[in-house]
Design a protein around this motif. Structure first.
Motif, PDB file in Angstrom:
ATOM      1  N   SER A  90       0.824  -1.223   0.000  1.00 35.34           N
ATOM      2  CA  SER A  90       0.000   0.000   0.000  1.00 35.34           C
ATOM      3  C   SER A  90       0.855   1.269   0.000  1.00 35.34           C
ATOM      4  CB  SER A  90      -0.919   0.019   1.220  1.00 35.34           C
ATOM      5  OG  SER A  90      -0.155   0.336   2.364  1.00 35.34           O
ATOM      6  N   TYR A  91       2.157   1.108   0.188  1.00 36.69           N
ATOM      7  CA  TYR A  91       3.116   2.219   0.233  1.00 36.69           C
ATOM      8  C   TYR A  91       2.847   3.191   1.392  1.00 36.69           C
ATOM      9  CZ  TYR A  91       3.118   0.387  -4.563  1.00 36.69           C
ATOM     10  OH  TYR A  91       3.094  -0.438  -5.650  1.00 36.69           O
ATOM     11  N   ILE A  92       2.189   2.702   2.412  1.00 33.03           N
ATOM     12  CA  ILE A  92       2.037   3.497   3.644  1.00 33.03           C
ATOM     13  C   ILE A  92       3.220   3.156   4.550  1.00 33.03           C
ATOM     14  CG2 ILE A  92       0.658   3.833   5.752  1.00 33.03           C
ATOM     15  CD1 ILE A  92      -1.827   3.095   4.121  1.00 33.03           C
ATOM     16  N   HIS A  93       3.814   4.168   5.136  1.00 32.22           N
ATOM     17  CA  HIS A  93       4.921   3.897   6.044  1.00 32.22           C
ATOM     18  C   HIS A  93       4.410   3.195   7.308  1.00 32.22           C
ATOM     19  CE1 HIS A  93       7.722   5.258   9.376  1.00 32.22           C
ATOM     20  NE2 HIS A  93       8.314   4.273   8.731  1.00 32.22           N
ATOM     21  N   ALA A  94       4.990   2.072   7.626  1.00 35.95           N
ATOM     22  CA  ALA A  94       4.550   1.327   8.806  1.00 35.95           C
ATOM     23  C   ALA A  94       5.768   0.746   9.504  1.00 35.95           C
ATOM     24  CB  ALA A  94       3.604   0.202   8.386  1.00 35.95           C
ATOM     25  N   GLU A  95       5.671   0.677  10.826  1.00 40.40           N
ATOM     26  CA  GLU A  95       6.759   0.074  11.593  1.00 40.40           C
ATOM     27  C   GLU A  95       6.203  -0.897  12.602  1.00 40.40           C
ATOM     28  OE1 GLU A  95      10.201   2.205  12.931  1.00 40.40           O
ATOM     29  OE2 GLU A  95       9.321   4.056  12.171  1.00 40.40           O
ATOM     30  N   GLY A  96       6.903  -1.986  12.756  1.00 44.32           N
ATOM     31  CA  GLY A  96       6.530  -2.957  13.774  1.00 44.32           C
ATOM     32  C   GLY A  96       7.510  -2.867  14.931  1.00 44.32           C
ATOM     33  N   TYR A  97       6.997  -3.012  16.138  1.00 45.32           N
ATOM     34  CA  TYR A  97       7.837  -2.926  17.337  1.00 45.32           C
ATOM     35  C   TYR A  97       7.392  -3.941  18.371  1.00 45.32           C
ATOM     36  CZ  TYR A  97      10.641   1.293  16.727  1.00 45.32           C
ATOM     37  OH  TYR A  97      11.591   2.176  16.327  1.00 45.32           O
ATOM     38  N   PRO A  98       8.311  -4.384  19.223  1.00 48.35           N
ATOM     39  CA  PRO A  98       7.851  -5.100  20.414  1.00 48.35           C
ATOM     40  C   PRO A  98       7.101  -4.075  21.265  1.00 48.35           C
ATOM     41  CG  PRO A  98      10.264  -5.184  20.187  1.00 48.35           C
ATOM     42  CD  PRO A  98       9.763  -4.155  19.215  1.00 48.35           C
ATOM     43  N   ALA A  99       5.929  -4.409  21.753  1.00 48.74           N
ATOM     44  CA  ALA A  99       5.076  -3.408  22.414  1.00 48.74           C
ATOM     45  C   ALA A  99       5.809  -2.659  23.533  1.00 48.74           C
ATOM     46  CB  ALA A  99       3.814  -4.084  22.944  1.00 48.74           C
ATOM     47  N   ALA A 100       6.678  -3.346  24.254  1.00 50.34           N
ATOM     48  CA  ALA A 100       7.347  -2.703  25.381  1.00 50.34           C
ATOM     49  C   ALA A 100       8.385  -1.678  24.940  1.00 50.34           C
ATOM     50  CB  ALA A 100       8.003  -3.759  26.271  1.00 50.34           C
ATOM     51  N   GLU A 101       8.835  -1.766  23.696  1.00 54.95           N
ATOM     52  CA  GLU A 101       9.817  -0.810  23.187  1.00 54.95           C
ATOM     53  C   GLU A 101       9.188   0.542  22.872  1.00 54.95           C
ATOM     54  OE1 GLU A 101      13.293  -1.993  23.861  1.00 54.95           O
ATOM     55  OE2 GLU A 101      13.310  -0.511  22.249  1.00 54.95           O
ATOM     56  N   MET A 102       7.857   0.575  22.858  1.00 56.81           N
ATOM     57  CA  MET A 102       7.152   1.799  22.501  1.00 56.81           C
ATOM     58  C   MET A 102       7.637   2.985  23.326  1.00 56.81           C
ATOM     59  SD  MET A 102       3.082   2.222  22.328  1.00 56.81           S
ATOM     60  CE  MET A 102       2.908   2.321  24.104  1.00 56.81           C
ATOM     61  N   LYS A 103       7.810   2.744  24.628  1.00 62.70           N
ATOM     62  CA  LYS A 103       8.166   3.878  25.481  1.00 62.70           C
ATOM     63  C   LYS A 103       9.641   4.252  25.364  1.00 62.70           C
ATOM     64  CE  LYS A 103       6.518   2.234  29.489  1.00 62.70           C
ATOM     65  NZ  LYS A 103       5.961   0.894  29.306  1.00 62.70           N
ATOM     66  N   HIS A 104      10.381   3.544  24.525  1.00 64.01           N
ATOM     67  CA  HIS A 104      11.781   3.905  24.291  1.00 64.01           C
ATOM     68  C   HIS A 104      11.936   4.704  23.003  1.00 64.01           C
ATOM     69  CE1 HIS A 104      13.081   1.431  27.651  1.00 64.01           C
ATOM     70  NE2 HIS A 104      12.189   0.545  27.241  1.00 64.01           N
ATOM     71  N   GLY A 105      10.877   5.276  22.529  1.00 66.45           N
ATOM     72  CA  GLY A 105      10.994   6.100  21.320  1.00 66.45           C
ATOM     73  C   GLY A 105       9.698   6.299  20.553  1.00 66.45           C
ATOM     74  N   PRO A 106       9.148   5.212  19.993  1.00 65.15           N
ATOM     75  CA  PRO A 106       8.007   5.382  19.082  1.00 65.15           C
ATOM     76  C   PRO A 106       6.793   6.052  19.702  1.00 65.15           C
ATOM     77  CG  PRO A 106       8.821   3.107  19.022  1.00 65.15           C
ATOM     78  CD  PRO A 106       9.601   3.814  20.073  1.00 65.15           C
ATOM     79  N   ILE A 107       6.675   6.031  21.018  1.00 61.52           N
ATOM     80  CA  ILE A 107       5.510   6.641  21.660  1.00 61.52           C
ATOM     81  C   ILE A 107       5.429   8.141  21.329  1.00 61.52           C
ATOM     82  CG2 ILE A 107       6.609   7.231  23.887  1.00 61.52           C
ATOM     83  CD1 ILE A 107       3.983   6.051  25.181  1.00 61.52           C
ATOM     84  N   ALA A 108       6.584   8.731  20.999  1.00 63.21           N
ATOM     85  CA  ALA A 108       6.602  10.152  20.642  1.00 63.21           C
ATOM     86  C   ALA A 108       5.801  10.421  19.365  1.00 63.21           C
ATOM     87  CB  ALA A 108       8.047  10.622  20.463  1.00 63.21           C
ATOM     88  N   LEU A 109       5.609   9.401  18.561  1.00 60.72           N
ATOM     89  CA  LEU A 109       4.882   9.573  17.289  1.00 60.72           C
ATOM     90  C   LEU A 109       3.370   9.575  17.477  1.00 60.72           C
ATOM     91  CD1 LEU A 109       6.850   6.927  15.181  1.00 60.72           C
ATOM     92  CD2 LEU A 109       6.915   9.402  14.795  1.00 60.72           C
ATOM     93  N   ILE A 110       2.919   9.118  18.644  1.00 55.74           N
ATOM     94  CA  ILE A 110       1.482   8.850  18.761  1.00 55.74           C
ATOM     95  C   ILE A 110       0.667  10.122  19.004  1.00 55.74           C
ATOM     96  CG2 ILE A 110      -0.274   7.640  20.139  1.00 55.74           C
ATOM     97  CD1 ILE A 110       1.797   5.386  20.450  1.00 55.74           C
ATOM     98  N   ASP A 111      -0.300  10.332  18.118  1.00 55.39           N
ATOM     99  CA  ASP A 111      -1.301  11.379  18.295  1.00 55.39           C
ATOM    100  C   ASP A 111      -2.585  10.876  17.642  1.00 55.39           C
ATOM    101  OD1 ASP A 111      -1.025  11.641  15.565  1.00 55.39           O
ATOM    102  OD2 ASP A 111       0.010  13.564  15.635  1.00 55.39           O
TER     103      ASP A 111
END
Ligand code: M6R
Length: 366
Positions: free
Chosen positions: A248-269
């Motif tokens: 679909s050419y949508i940017h997507a990333e997979g993470y171990p759920a616990a890693e979210m608070k080590h970075g990716p959580i900043a993306l969430i809105d």
């Protein structure tokens, strides 16, 4: 040739109950308590005496390797390392004749995987192949192997190859667990009989298709998506993200759920859809608290849950149910809605689902 489906990918998604059955047909004899696999039986000593198993693969096959790492370590208590073939072959890896290397490849032609096999053989390792294409280069180059028997996979996005690879690797892990004596008879029997129920449970998971189309329509214009999972379902999160990206050419990333608070959580809105695999047993409560964290930052939550789940239903924007099974078999079910979701989003965006831009079905150059 597409059997009435609009695309090969959809046909291949729907073939999975049959493909999984074909993978274990003649091998899994649950009523006799036997798993028959000549390639393993004839080389049992090599597996039992191995220091460790090294799995090499690329792309989706690498994700199947990651699932296998959890299965082998958890069930058979054998230490496993999973490597991208391209990294492994060029980093001067430590390989000895006490290592067993498992190469996973749908096509059996992936250049980096083939080169990793040659390197491991030079160093004296025993090399086992898990391929779909019969007589392929990797199937010929390995010392022994087990075919997935998924049938031809035409869509560039790998679907039934992934679930059948996991099925083969589960059979191997169960055989080794039995041979090592780490499994009681009753536990072994429980696994064998549960594995036989998987095709009908995949069938059930496919019945969420209409709901998934509705969800796809809500998120089809997203520019970014996150996929989260823990344990056995962490590799499924990676696979879900890869499937969305490539077709679909949508940017997507997979993470171990616990890693979210080590970075990716900043993306969430409020513009960020987060696909969370939250099946029962697999660290369920911890995933629920990850979902709460996403919710409090206004992220949109689409959760894959076990049938009858109520806790996540209260928190998520959408839930997609899959039948209950043993924790180590959940990837075979949780993958299904993520495949369908990426398929529908890609179709809605007018993408060439079976032949996404810039991609080839087999990557024969490094
Ligand atoms: O044929 P292989 O399994 O060796 O292929 C590996 C990857 O190229 C492949 O899985 C690729 O990532 C797929 N397009 C994923 O859907």
């Amino acid at each position: 040739e597409k059997g009435g489906y609009d695309h090969f990918m959809l046909k291949e998604i729907y073939e999975q109950p049959r493909a999984i059955k074909d993978t274990y047909r003649g091998r899994l004899l649950a009523d006799q308590g036997i798993i028959r696999m000549a390639g393993i039986d004839q080389n049992m000593e090599k597996f039992l005496n191995a220091n460790r198993i090294i799995i090499v693969a690329c792309g989706t096959s690498w994700h199947a390797g990651l699932v296998a790492e959890y299965i082998f370590e958890d069930l058979a208590r054998i230490s496993v390392e999973v490597e991208y073939a391209s990294e492994f072959r060029y980093r001067n890896p430590v390989i000895t004749d006490k290592d067993v290397l498992i190469a996973i490849s749908q096509s059996g032609e992936t250049a980096d995987t083939l080169a990793a096999i040659k390197l491991a053989k030079e160093k004296g390792a025993f090399v086992f192949g898990v391929c779909n294409v019969v007589g392929s280069s990797i199937a010929r180059e390995t010392d022994a192997g087990a075919y997935t028997h998924a049938g031809p996979e035409i869509g560039v996005a790998s679907t039934k190859a992934f679930t059948t690879q996991i099925t083969v690797l589960t059979l191997i892990a169960l055989k080794l667990a039995k041979a090592k004596g780490v499994f009681s008879e009753s536990r072994y029997h429980e696994y064998l009989t549960e594995l036989e129920t998987i095709p009908s449970k995949v069938e059930k998971a496919l019945q969420s298709n209409t709901l998934i189309e509705i969800i796809a329509d809500v998120y089809k214009d997203s520019t970014n998506c996150l996929y989260l999972g823990r344990g056995y379902n962490f590799p499924v999160a990676l696979e879900g993200a890869l499937k969305l990206k490539e077709i679909s050419y949508i940017h997507a990333e997979g993470y171990p759920a616990a890693e979210m608070k080590h970075g990716p959580i900043a993306l969430i809105d409020e513009h960020m859809p987060v696909f969370v695999i939250a099946t029962k047993k697999g660290h369920y409560e911890k995933v629920v608290s990850n979902i709460q964290e996403i919710k409090s930052r206004k992220g949109k939550i689409i959760a894959i849950v076990t049938e009858g789940d109520e806790q996540v239903r209260d928190l998520a924007d959408h839930v997609i149910e899959v039948p209950e099974t043993l924790e180590s078999l959940t990837p075979l079910l949780t993958t299904i809605p993520l495949q369908l979701l990426s398929y529908h989003i890609a179709v809605m965006r007018g993408c060439n689902v079976d032949q996404p831009r810039n991609l080839a079905k087999s990557v024969t150059v490094e």
